[in-house]
Design a protein around this motif. Structure first.
Motif, PDB file in Angstrom:
ATOM      1  N   SER A  22       0.846  -1.196   0.000  1.00 46.35           N
ATOM      2  CA  SER A  22       0.000   0.000   0.000  1.00 46.35           C
ATOM      3  C   SER A  22       0.875   1.238   0.000  1.00 46.35           C
ATOM      4  N   THR A  46       0.003   3.883   1.693  1.00 49.30           N
ATOM      5  CA  THR A  46      -0.065   4.388   3.070  1.00 49.30           C
ATOM      6  C   THR A  46       1.064   3.816   3.912  1.00 49.30           C
ATOM      7  N   LYS A  79       4.445   5.844   5.334  1.00 48.74           N
ATOM      8  CA  LYS A  79       4.778   5.867   6.766  1.00 48.74           C
ATOM      9  C   LYS A  79       6.185   5.342   6.997  1.00 48.74           C
ATOM     10  N   GLN A 135       1.939  10.313   0.526  1.00 46.47           N
ATOM     11  CA  GLN A 135       1.385   9.333  -0.410  1.00 46.47           C
ATOM     12  C   GLN A 135       1.347   9.885  -1.832  1.00 46.47           C
TER      13      GLN A 135
END
Length: 297
Positions: free
Chosen positions: A20, A22, A26, A32
Motif C-alpha cells: 500500500s 499508506t 509511513k 502518499q
C-alpha cells in the motif's frame, strides 16, 4: 544509472513490500501523493506497468515481480556492504538481528550478549524469539540459531553450545492414575501435552532414539500450547506427559515434582548452532559476536 533512479527503485520496493502507498509512506516518511507521482514517473521511464492500483490495495504486476527479483537481492547486498563500513570506525558498531528459540536465548545467547554489549556499547542486538523455523534470509535476519542437525547445508554453521537431551516427564499424580510408558509407542495410550510452533503453525513431533534406532511418535492430549512455562505448569498439575529439553525441567525432576520417563530413549544430540548465509559479508560487530558465542569444549 542516475542517482534519482536508485531512489525511485527504492520507493517501488517499499510500496511493493508494504502492499500500500499508506504503509510505504509511513515507512519512508514521505507523502502518499509524492510516492504515487514517483511510481508513475518510474513506470513511464521504463515503459512498463509495475503496479495495479485499487481503492484499498496495491498489487505487483508480472513485470513488477520481475523487477522485485532483481532489486531485493541487489539492495540487500548494498545494505550488507554499507554495514561493513562499521569496521573503519574506532569502535565496533551496528545492529545484529537473530532469530532463535526461547531456550537458546536464555541458556546460550544471553550470557554472551550480556558480555558483548557491556564491552561494546555501540553494538545493538535484536533477538526474535520463535520456537519455529524462520527463513532468516527472507525475514532479513543476520543469523539464526537451531539444533546442529537442522541447519541447512548452504549455511555457515558455528557450534555455540554443548550436546543436549530431550526429556519426557510427568507428575507423580499423573503416573499414579495412568502408569508409566515403557516405550515411545505406548505414549499413544497416554495424555500428552503438545507444542505448536508460532511461526509455521505446525505441532512439534516427538522424536526418540535408542541404540541408533530412531522413532517419531504422534501424541494426543487435551492441551496444545506454544509456551514452555505453560507446558511445565500443565505437567506439574497432572494434565499429561510433557516433552522438552532436559535443562528446562531438571530442577523440577530434582525435587521429585516431575518424574523423568523413557530415559533410555532420550540420547544426547547436537546442541545449538549459530547459522548464517555463506554470501554474508560479516561485519566486525558480527564477527565479535560469533567469537563470543563459539563453543569451546
Amino acid at each position: 544509472m542516475r542517482r534519482e533512479d536508485l531512489a525511485d527503485l527504492t520507493i517501488f520496493l517499499a510500496v511493493a513490500e508494504e502492499g500500500s502507498f499508506t504503509g510505504a509512506a509511513k515507512k519512508l516518511g514521505l507523502s502518499q501523493s509524492g510516492l504515487s507521482h514517483t511510481l508513475r514517473r518510474l513506470e513511464t521511464r521504463l515503459g512498463l506497468r509495475l503496479l495495479t492500483r485499487t481503492t484499498r490495495s496495491v498489487a505487483v504486476t508480472e513485470a513488477g515481480e520481475r523487477l522485485l527479483d532483481i532489486l531485493q537481492p541487489a539492495l540487500s547486498d548494498i545494505e550488507e556492504r554499507l554495514s561493513d563500513l562499521n569496521e573503519y570506525r574506532e569502535k565496533p558498531a551496528g545492529t545484529i538481528r537473530i532469530s532463535l528459540s526461547e531456550h537458546a536465548a536464555e541458556s546460550v545467547l544471553w550470557p554472551a550478549i550480556d558480555r558483548l554489549i557491556t564491552k561494546y556499547p555501540d553494538i545493538n542486538i535484536e533477538l526474535n524469539v520463535d520456537n519455529g523455523f524462520v527463513d532468516i534470509v527472507s525475514q532479513k535476519f543476520d543469523a539464526g540459531v537451531r539444533m546442529g542437525e537442522r541447519v541447512e547445508k548452504d549455511m555457515i554453521s558455528v557450534r555455540i553450545g554443548p550436546k543436549l537431551r530431550m526429556a519426557a516427564f510427568a507428575s507423580p499424580s499423573y503416573i499414579a492414575r495412568n502408569g508409566i510408558p515403557t516405550t515411545p509407542k505406548e505414549l499413544a495410550n497416554h495424555r500428552c501435552i503438545n507444542m505448536r510452533f508460532v511461526s509455521g503453525g505446525s505441532i512439534y513431533g516427538w522424536e526418540f532414539e535408542k541404540s541408533g534406532g530412531e522413532i517419531a511418535v504422534k501424541v494426543d492430549g487435551q492441551l496444545v500450547l506454544n509456551c514452555t512455562p505453560l507446558i511445565i505448569k500443565a505437567a506439574l498439575a497432572g494434565h499429561g506427559i510433557g516433552f522438552l529439553i532436559e535443562d528446562v525441567v531438571r530442577e523440577h525432576m530434582g525435587t521429585g515434582a516431575l518424574v523423568p520417563l523413557l530415559q533410555d530413549w532420550c540420547e544426547p544430540f547436537d546442541g545449538y548452532h549459530l547459522y548464517y548465509p555463506t554470501r554474508r559479508q560479516a561485519s566486525l560487530a558480527f564477527r565479535l559476536l560469533v567469537d563470543e558465542l563459539r563453543y569451546r569444549v
